[in-house]
Structure formats: structure tokens, C-alpha cells
Design a protein around this motif. Structure first.
Motif, short mmCIF file in Angstrom:
data_model
loop_
_atom_site.label_atom_id
_atom_site.label_comp_id
_atom_site.label_asym_id
_atom_site.label_seq_id
_atom_site.Cartn_x
_atom_site.Cartn_y
_atom_site.Cartn_z
N GLU A 61 8.52 45.89 20.91
CA GLU A 61 8.84 44.62 21.55
C GLU A 61 8.41 44.63 23.01
O GLU A 61 7.95 43.62 23.55
CB GLU A 61 10.34 44.35 21.44
N ASN A 62 8.55 45.78 23.65
CA ASN A 62 8.15 45.90 25.05
C ASN A 62 6.64 45.68 25.19
O ASN A 62 6.19 44.95 26.07
CB ASN A 62 8.54 47.29 25.56
N ILE A 63 5.87 46.30 24.32
CA ILE A 63 4.41 46.18 24.42
C ILE A 63 3.97 44.75 24.15
O ILE A 63 3.18 44.17 24.89
CB ILE A 63 3.73 47.14 23.42
N LEU A 64 4.48 44.18 23.06
CA LEU A 64 4.04 42.84 22.69
C LEU A 64 4.50 41.80 23.69
O LEU A 64 3.99 40.69 23.71
CB LEU A 64 4.56 42.48 21.29
N GLY A 65 5.45 42.15 24.56
CA GLY A 65 5.87 41.22 25.59
C GLY A 65 4.88 41.11 26.73
O GLY A 65 4.91 40.16 27.51
N PHE A 66 3.96 42.11 26.82
CA PHE A 66 2.96 42.08 27.88
C PHE A 66 1.76 41.29 27.39
O PHE A 66 0.91 41.80 26.66
CB PHE A 66 2.53 43.51 28.25
N ARG A 67 1.67 40.03 27.76
CA ARG A 67 0.55 39.21 27.34
C ARG A 67 -0.69 39.45 28.21
O ARG A 67 -1.78 39.10 27.81
CB ARG A 67 0.93 37.71 27.38
N SER A 68 -0.50 39.99 29.37
CA SER A 68 -1.65 40.36 30.19
C SER A 68 -2.12 41.73 29.74
O SER A 68 -1.62 42.31 28.77
CB SER A 68 -1.27 40.37 31.67
N LYS A 69 -3.10 42.28 30.43
CA LYS A 69 -3.63 43.59 30.07
C LYS A 69 -2.83 44.73 30.70
O LYS A 69 -3.22 45.88 30.60
CB LYS A 69 -5.10 43.68 30.48
N ARG A 70 -1.74 44.41 31.36
CA ARG A 70 -0.94 45.45 32.01
C ARG A 70 -0.07 46.17 31.00
O ARG A 70 0.38 45.59 30.02
CB ARG A 70 -0.06 44.84 33.10
N LEU A 71 0.15 47.42 31.24
CA LEU A 71 1.05 48.24 30.44
C LEU A 71 2.15 48.76 31.37
O LEU A 71 2.02 48.70 32.59
CB LEU A 71 0.29 49.41 29.82
N PRO A 72 3.24 49.27 30.81
CA PRO A 72 4.30 49.81 31.66
C PRO A 72 3.76 50.89 32.60
O PRO A 72 2.87 51.68 32.25
CB PRO A 72 5.30 50.39 30.65
N GLU A 73 4.28 50.93 33.79
CA GLU A 73 3.84 51.88 34.80
C GLU A 73 4.35 53.28 34.47
O GLU A 73 5.49 53.47 34.05
CB GLU A 73 4.33 51.47 36.19
N ILE A 74 3.49 54.28 34.68
CA ILE A 74 3.86 55.68 34.51
C ILE A 74 4.01 56.29 35.91
O ILE A 74 3.05 56.27 36.69
CB ILE A 74 2.79 56.45 33.70
N PRO A 75 5.17 56.79 36.26
CA PRO A 75 5.35 57.37 37.61
C PRO A 75 4.49 58.62 37.79
O PRO A 75 4.33 59.43 36.87
CB PRO A 75 6.84 57.72 37.65
N LEU A 76 3.93 58.77 38.97
CA LEU A 76 3.07 59.91 39.28
C LEU A 76 3.93 61.05 39.80
O LEU A 76 4.25 61.12 40.99
CB LEU A 76 2.01 59.50 40.31
N LEU A 77 4.30 61.96 38.91
CA LEU A 77 5.20 63.05 39.24
C LEU A 77 4.49 64.40 39.35
O LEU A 77 5.05 65.34 39.91
CB LEU A 77 6.32 63.16 38.19
N SER A 78 3.27 64.54 38.80
CA SER A 78 2.57 65.83 38.81
C SER A 78 1.07 65.57 38.80
O SER A 78 0.62 64.42 38.77
CB SER A 78 2.98 66.68 37.60
N ILE A 79 0.30 66.65 38.78
CA ILE A 79 -1.16 66.51 38.76
C ILE A 79 -1.65 65.99 37.42
O ILE A 79 -2.82 65.60 37.31
CB ILE A 79 -1.85 67.86 39.06
N TYR A 80 -0.78 65.96 36.41
CA TYR A 80 -1.17 65.47 35.08
C TYR A 80 -0.85 63.99 34.89
O TYR A 80 -1.35 63.37 33.95
CB TYR A 80 -0.48 66.28 33.99
N SER A 81 -0.02 63.41 35.73
CA SER A 81 0.48 62.05 35.50
C SER A 81 -0.64 61.02 35.49
O SER A 81 -0.72 60.17 34.59
CB SER A 81 1.52 61.69 36.56
N ALA A 82 -1.53 61.07 36.49
CA ALA A 82 -2.60 60.07 36.59
C ALA A 82 -3.54 60.17 35.39
O ALA A 82 -3.98 59.14 34.84
CB ALA A 82 -3.37 60.25 37.89
N GLY A 83 -3.87 61.39 34.96
CA GLY A 83 -4.74 61.55 33.80
C GLY A 83 -4.10 61.06 32.52
O GLY A 83 -4.77 60.43 31.68
N LEU A 84 -2.81 61.33 32.34
CA LEU A 84 -2.12 60.84 31.15
C LEU A 84 -2.02 59.31 31.16
O LEU A 84 -2.14 58.66 30.12
CB LEU A 84 -0.73 61.46 31.06
N LYS A 85 -1.82 58.74 32.34
CA LYS A 85 -1.79 57.28 32.45
C LYS A 85 -3.14 56.69 32.08
O LYS A 85 -3.22 55.68 31.36
CB LYS A 85 -1.40 56.89 33.88
N ARG A 86 -4.21 57.30 32.57
CA ARG A 86 -5.56 56.84 32.25
C ARG A 86 -5.83 56.95 30.76
O ARG A 86 -6.38 56.03 30.13
CB ARG A 86 -6.57 57.67 33.04
#
Length: 521
Positions: free
Chosen positions: A397-422
């Protein structure tokens, strides 16, 4: 009687002092051919216990003739007129003869080519050895399967009446079996109604991320086993004071599996909130390693035209790796810090007729997320798993509520966060043509874990030559680390080392160029 005078030695010219094999001539009256110079006339030492003396053993006693090349210390000529082929790099060892090494060193590739080839061959051997340590020898598994054929509950010992793990489609019980004078433990898998995938699971082959089937049978469930929703040992009697009548136990299909699961991925994620807060780098690295195992298993299944039944955290099993050697027994890691094996445990056969693509990308995207198991939705489901592992709400339900191309934000907590978000963004792309495949996702996870990282390209422009040099140096350093660990603390390589070997064994600079282009765009 007086001894006869010694025979005179024949004086030869210097040009004749190095005879070719078989070129010596008999002198008249000589019983055997004799060598033609004092170089070959050194008498042999008498054999012990035979009483031989120099008088009894003449200087012309037969000896193994030496060739001219041997006497000059030159390399031995091959016996056949055709030169011996150079050895393969896979066959080279520290004890390889120098003559064979010389053939390789004179090749166009030179010393550098020989060293690099030996490193690749060594990584392949190490990887095969570590895989056998993780999953066990194939021959032993075949013997165990033959021994378990025809066995039922009566031939097994139930080690715990409670399930050791409950997945979305089955219950698992620890059982024991005596094999080759040792007590083995494995799991008895009792599928839930309408969840059996036996026909497919029987022919999947051996893979580190795929649940292994050792046997199967159909039998009445033992009374000591406790299953939620299944009648217990006895039911309510017909009236007060009368003895209760045992309730009939159901007849169920049972699968015998080599690995005993500890928990599901859903249990792991649910219990790791505190670890994610206190050690985000370590936890997100564990998440990358678990996702990498999943992608490798999905690739193996697709190669056999099989898909994961329901790709959700409840159906992905986690298994403890083999115990460390004795030198490491006292070095126990805190709970949650060790890397478990991830196993795919439910499967179905891919039909020849696939679900037709809808005319709308939005409809295709939502159907892929809503449908539990279409093969084309594996990328979407892996993208959802990234959010779930990182404790970010990504419900349907959360995903389908995003009608734009945005997805939920992933907090940048480590050197892996940005890559996993990508990676999650690429896997959940609404346009299927822009979506990365499972194979590409596996490559991105490997780069996130072991490089090359973006700072490599800060001083030098990215090129195939730069990536090739980085790859050659990293392979050498990896082998040195294995050697130092083996000689020093006696650390035995485990699952993460095997995954690392798999990466550096098969990756090329061309693959690295493509993956880094996508990841660091």
C-alpha cells in the motif's frame, strides 16, 4: 701367483673425450665397453656386506653413461624429437620442475602472465575447497541419500518436539540419524497445506543458496511433535470422568533437508533493530551479503527454468555456518554479528507461457508487486527486500501510494547506504526496460562489498587499464591475506571469504566498468 700387470689406458684426443651415447668402441679383448677418459674412470664404492675390494672391482666396471650435455651441466634433451608441451598454469605448483617453468617464462606472456594465471587458478582451487567445506562432499551426500531411502519417522530420532523454525510454507524439526558411526543432524520439513514443491525441489542440483533435499516420505505424524493447528496428543473425552481418546494424527508428506534452519529472514530483520542503530556499518554489510546470496541462488534457479515460490522474508531461511576450528572456539562473536547462510526453500516450475505484459507500465509495475510469484517480479521483490532489511516501511500500500517516481527515503547511516538505495531504485524502476536484472544486482552488491569504490576514480580517469590493474593487485592481496591468516592465527576461511573468492575468481575489468557505470552514475 703374482698378479698380472694392469691393462694400459688408451690415450684419447681431447675431441674424443666426450663421447656421444652409444658411441664407445670395444677394444680387442675387453669384456665390456669402457669409458674413454679419466672423467668416467672413478671406481664405484664397494657394496656393503659383499666384501668387494678395489682389486675385485676393475675401474672399467659398467656404469650409466653420461651424455655430453650432462657433463657440461646443460639441460637434458627430450627423448622424443618433438619438444615437450609447456605445462598448464592450473597444474603449476611450488614443486614444479625448473625445466617446465623455463618453458613458461620464455612465452610471450612472460613472468607477469604466469603469475596472474597462477593466481586465478589458485583462487579457483580455494573457492572449490571452501564450497566443499560449506555444503559437504557430493559423494557423501549421495551415500546419505541412498541410506535414507525408505526411512520414515521410526528410522529417525526426533531431537526436539517443538519446531526449530517455522517459515511461511513449512515447519522444521531437528532429527538425528546414525551414518558411518556418527550422529548426523538434519531437518524434517513438514510442508503446510497447498505449499509442497517436492517435484521441483528434487532436481535442483547442489548450490550454497538452495535448500538441499536428502529424502522424502509420507507417514503419520508422531504424537510427540507439536504443530500449530494440528490436533495434539489427545482430545477432549466424550464426558467428564471418562478417559480421553487419542485424536488421530494426520498423514503428511515429509522432506528431509541437509540444513537445519535457525530462523527466517523475517525473524532476523525483526530482531536486529538495535544492532542496526548501534552498528549500522556492520549490519548493512550483513544485509549486502545476505542479498548477494539470494541473487546467486536466483541466478542458479533461472538457469534451470525454476523460480522462487514466494520471495518474501518469511520464506527465506537462515542457517548457521559450520563451527570454527578448535583454535577459534573461544572467539565467539556476539549474537547477530556472524554471517549465516541464506537458503531459498520454496520453488515452482516456470510455465512456457509467461504473463503478458500490460499496456500500461504503471499496471505492470503494480501487478508485479502484488502477484506473489511471477518470474518477472523477482527484481521487484528483491528491491522490496532491501527496504525491509534496512527497516524502512515499504508495504504494498505504501508503494502504490507513490504516484510519482519517488520511493521512500533510505537514511544514509554507513558506506553501504547510498549504494543500497541506488540498487533499490534500479530494481523498483517503473519502466521494465530501465530495471536492472538479478545478475546486474549481484554485480552491484559485489562492488559495494569489495570494490572498486568511487575514490579509485578521484585521481585517475576510469579506464579498462586502471580497472585491470586494480583487479590484479586485489587478487594478489587476497591470496596473501589467506596465507597470512592460515600461518598466523589459524583462522579458517568461512562463508564471506568464499563469496569474496567467487567474485575475484570470475570478474573481469569489462564487467567492473559496466557495473561501476550503473552504480556510480
Amino acid at each position: 701367483e703374482p698378479l698380472p700387470p694392469p691393462l694400459p689406458k688408451k690415450q684419447l684426443q681431447r675431441a674424443e673425450s666426450l663421447p656421444e651415447p652409444g658411441s664407445s668402441h670395444r677394444c680387442h679383448g675387453d669384456p665390456e665397453p669402457r669409458a674413454g677418459s679419466s672423467l668416467y674412470s672413478i671406481p664405484a664404492a664397494p657394496l656393503q656386506g659383499q666384501g668387494a675390494s678395489p682389486r675385485d672391482r676393475p675401474s672399467w666396471a659398467p656404469k650409466k653413461p653420461l651424455t655430453k650435455s650432462q657433463s657440461l651441466g646443460e639441460p637434458l634433451a627430450p627423448s622424443s624429437p618433438q619438444a615437450a608441451p609447456a605445462p598448464s598454469l592450473k597444474e603449476l605448483t611450488f614443486g614444479t620442475a625448473d625445466g617446465e617453468l623455463g618453458q613458461l617464462l620464455g612465452s610471450p606472456a612472460g613472468v607477469c602472465g604466469v603469475v596472474l594465471g597462477c593466481q586465478e587458478a589458485s583462487l579457483a582451487r580455494l573457492s572449490a575447497h571452501m564450497q566443499e567445506e560449506l555444503v559437504g562432499p557430493e559423494e557423501r551426500q549421495q551415500l546419505l541419500e541412498a541410506e535414507l531411502a525408505g526411512k520414515r519417522w521410526a528410522g529417525l530420532s526426533v531431537l526436539d518436539p517443538q519446531p526449530c523454525c517455522q517459515s511461511g510454507d513449512a515447519w522444521y524439526f531437528r532429527v538425528g540419524f546414525t551414518f558411518e558411526h556418527s550422529q548426523l543432524q538434519f531437518a524434517a520439513k513438514v510442508p503446510k497445506p497447498c505449499c509442497s514443491s517436492l517435484g521441483v525441489q528434487s532436481s535442483l542440483g547442489t548450490h550454497c543458496s538452495i535448500q538441499r533435499l536428502l529424502g522424502r516420505f509420507t507417514d503419520r505424524l508422531p504424537r510427540e511433535l507439536v504443530l500449530p493447528g494440528i490436533p495434539g496428543k489427545q482430545s477432549q473425552g466424550p464426558s467428564r470422568g471418562e478417559p480421553a481418546c487419542p485424536a488421530p494424527r494426520p498423514v503428511l508428506q515429509v522432506l528431509l533437508c541437509a540444513e537445519v534452519p535457525q530462523q527466517t529472514l523475517a525473524d532476523f530483520v525483526k530482531g536486529s533493530h538495535a544492532l542496526h542503530r548501534t552498528s549500522p556499518g556492520h549490519y548493512e554489510r550483513l544485509g549486502c551479503l545476505l542479498l548477494l546470496q539470494l541473487c546467486m541462488g536466483l541466478e542458479h534457479l533461472r538457469g534451470q527454468n525454476v523460480a522462487q515460490g514466494d520471495l518474501c522474508p518469511e520464506n527465506l531461511l537462515l542457517v548457521q555456518c559450520p563451527c570454527p576450528p578448535r583454535s577459534q572456539q573461544g572467539q565467539k562473536e556476539p549474537l547477530g554479528l556472524s554471517l549465516p547462510r541464506l537458503l531459498i526453500s520454496s520453488f515452482f516450475k516456470v510455465q512456457e507461457r509467461q504473463r503478458p505484459c500490460s499496456s500500461s507500465q504503471e499496471q505492470d509495475w503494480s501487478q508485479g508487486l502484488a502477484a506473489p510469484s511471477p518470474p518477472a517480479a523477482a527484481e521487484l521483490n528483491v528491491g522490496r527486500l532491501i527496504y525491509q532489511i534496512l527497516h524502512v516501511d515499504i508495504s504494498l500500500e505504501n508503494i502504490l501510494g507513490f504516484r510519482s517516481k519517488r520511493l521512500p527515503e533510505i537514511p544514509l547511516l554507513s558506506i553501504y547506504s547510498a549504494g543500497l538505495k541506488r540498487l533499490a531504485t534500479l530494481l523498483l524502476h517503473r519502466d521494465p526496460h530501465e530495471r536492472v536484472s538479478i545478475e546486474q544486482a549481484r554485480g552491484i552488491l559485489q562492488v559495494l562489498l569489495w570494490g572498486p569504490r568511487q575514490e579509485l576514480f578521484a585521481r585517475s580517469r576510469k579506464s579498462l587499464a586502471l580497472l585491470r590493474g586494480w583487479l590484479e593487485v586485489k587478487r594478489a592481496l587476497l591470496l596473501l591475506r589467506f596465507a597470512e591468516n592460515s600461518a598466523g592465527a589459524g583462522v579458517s576461511p568461512g562463508l564471506e571469504e568464499w563469496l569474496c573468492c567467487q567474485y575475484f575468481q570470475g570478474v573481469t575489468e569489462h564487467t567492473l566498468y559496466q557495473v561501476t557505470q550503473v552504480l556510480y552514475a
